[in-house]
Design a protein around this motif. Structure first.
Motif, PDB file in Angstrom:
ATOM      1  N   VAL A  31      41.792  46.568  45.787  1.00  0.00           N
ATOM      2  CA  VAL A  31      42.005  46.583  46.542  1.00  0.00           C
ATOM      3  C   VAL A  31      43.346  45.950  45.975  1.00  0.00           C
ATOM      4  N   TRP A  55      45.828  48.419  45.238  1.00  0.00           N
ATOM      5  CA  TRP A  55      46.183  49.094  46.645  1.00  0.00           C
ATOM      6  C   TRP A  55      47.828  48.321  46.903  1.00  0.00           C
ATOM      7  N   ASN A 107      46.895  54.317  53.844  1.00  0.00           N
ATOM      8  CA  ASN A 107      45.353  54.625  53.239  1.00  0.00           C
ATOM      9  C   ASN A 107      46.293  55.852  51.451  1.00  0.00           C
ATOM     10  N   GLY A 161      45.447  54.761  47.736  1.00  0.00           N
ATOM     11  CA  GLY A 161      44.153  54.829  47.623  1.00  0.00           C
ATOM     12  C   GLY A 161      43.722  56.396  48.096  1.00  0.00           C
ATOM     13  N   THR A 195      37.951  54.687  43.465  1.00  0.00           N
ATOM     14  CA  THR A 195      38.530  54.130  44.755  1.00  0.00           C
ATOM     15  C   THR A 195      37.465  54.118  45.324  1.00  0.00           C
ATOM     16  N   THR A 223      43.528  45.149  57.133  1.00  0.00           N
ATOM     17  CA  THR A 223      44.474  44.517  56.548  1.00  0.00           C
ATOM     18  C   THR A 223      44.855  43.929  56.144  1.00  0.00           C
ATOM     19  N   LYS A 279      44.150  39.933  54.249  1.00  0.00           N
ATOM     20  CA  LYS A 279      43.789  39.514  52.523  1.00  0.00           C
ATOM     21  C   LYS A 279      42.358  39.372  52.776  1.00  0.00           C
ATOM     22  N   LEU A 309      40.509  42.683  53.434  1.00  0.00           N
ATOM     23  CA  LEU A 309      39.955  43.818  52.251  1.00  0.00           C
ATOM     24  C   LEU A 309      39.200  42.557  51.270  1.00  0.00           C
ATOM     25  N   THR A 338      35.360  43.229  52.645  1.00  0.00           N
ATOM     26  CA  THR A 338      35.640  44.195  51.922  1.00  0.00           C
ATOM     27  C   THR A 338      35.134  45.570  50.623  1.00  0.00           C
ATOM     28  N   GLN A 339      35.873  44.451  49.982  1.00  0.00           N
ATOM     29  CA  GLN A 339      36.020  44.740  48.146  1.00  0.00           C
ATOM     30  C   GLN A 339      34.637  44.343  48.061  1.00  0.00           C
TER      31      GLN A 339
END
Length: 222
Positions: free
Chosen positions: A135, A138, A151, A154, A164, A186, A188, A191, A194-195
């Motif tokens: 991320v 990205w 996206n 990615g 990715t 969306t 920080k 994300l 999610t990471q």
């Protein structure tokens, strides 16, 4: 949050192993990406930009003409294209005449040349970025490039074989179902969450992030 084992077994039962494996995208090693030409990377980055909002097959059919129009996507040549040269491309009916995206090609070529100056090649820069912070890559592409938000970064990475995950609608729905986020990531914080989830599944399985992403999508969609 479900374990990787649960996700894998659920998807294999749902769609079958052969169907699942047929949907996995190519993932190149760090060395293989580092050896790619920067013209190849710029071409695929530009192709992703032009694909956004347009049927991919339409863009791909015209791509040989794009290669001719943009000097084979040689980064230094494209970065030096004049305003007049770009404006003339708006008269070329063999390519997609989208002024904003045509201008973005020069901007992204300039970005690529900057990485070439600093790190020897844009390909090496992309190759060496750790996948457990994809991320972050990205965000870097969005900040330094043009038309690379959402996206797009990615999808560009996926085109060149960089490992990715991608936040498709199905992946986002699965992340929500797993209780990792409550909306499309969306911020920080979201994300990062999610990471972290993908990092955990990767540690459990040693499977590429790209393949885990596809598995996760299959838990909710087809």
């Amino acid at each position: 949050m479900k374990s990787f084992e649960w996700i894998y077994e659920h998807v294999v039962d749902r769609v079958g192993l052969s169907e699942l494996q047929s949907r996995f995208d190519l993932v190149r090693t760090e060395q293989e990406i580092a050896e790619l030409s920067d013209a190849f990377l710029l071409s695929n980055l530009s192709r992703r930009v032009f694909r956004a909002g347009i049927k991919h097959s339409v863009v791909d059919a015209k791509w040989p003409e794009f290669e001719k129009a943009f000097f084979g996507f040689d980064p230094h040549k494209v970065a030096l294209m004049s305003d007049e040269q770009l404006e003339n491309l708006m008269q070329n009916d063999k390519i997609i005449r989208h002024w904003g995206k045509i201008k973005s090609t020069r901007l992204n070529a300039y970005m690529v040349t900057e990485y070439i100056e600093r790190q020897g090649s844009f390909a090496k820069f992309v190759a060496q970025w750790p996948c457990d912070d994809i991320v972050g890559l990205w965000a870097e592409l969005k900040k330094q490039g043009s038309h690379l938000g959402g996206n797009s970064g990615g999808y560009f990475l996926r085109l060149i074989g960089k490992d990715t995950f991608i936040l498709t609608d199905d992946v986002v729905a699965a992340l929500k179902a797993q209780g990792i986020v409550d909306k499309k990531p969306t911020s920080k914080r979201d994300l990062a969450a999610t990471q972290q989830a993908f990092n955990q599944w990767h540690e459990e399985s040693a499977m590429p992030y790209s393949h885990i992403s596809r598995l996760l999508a299959f838990t909710v969609g087809w």
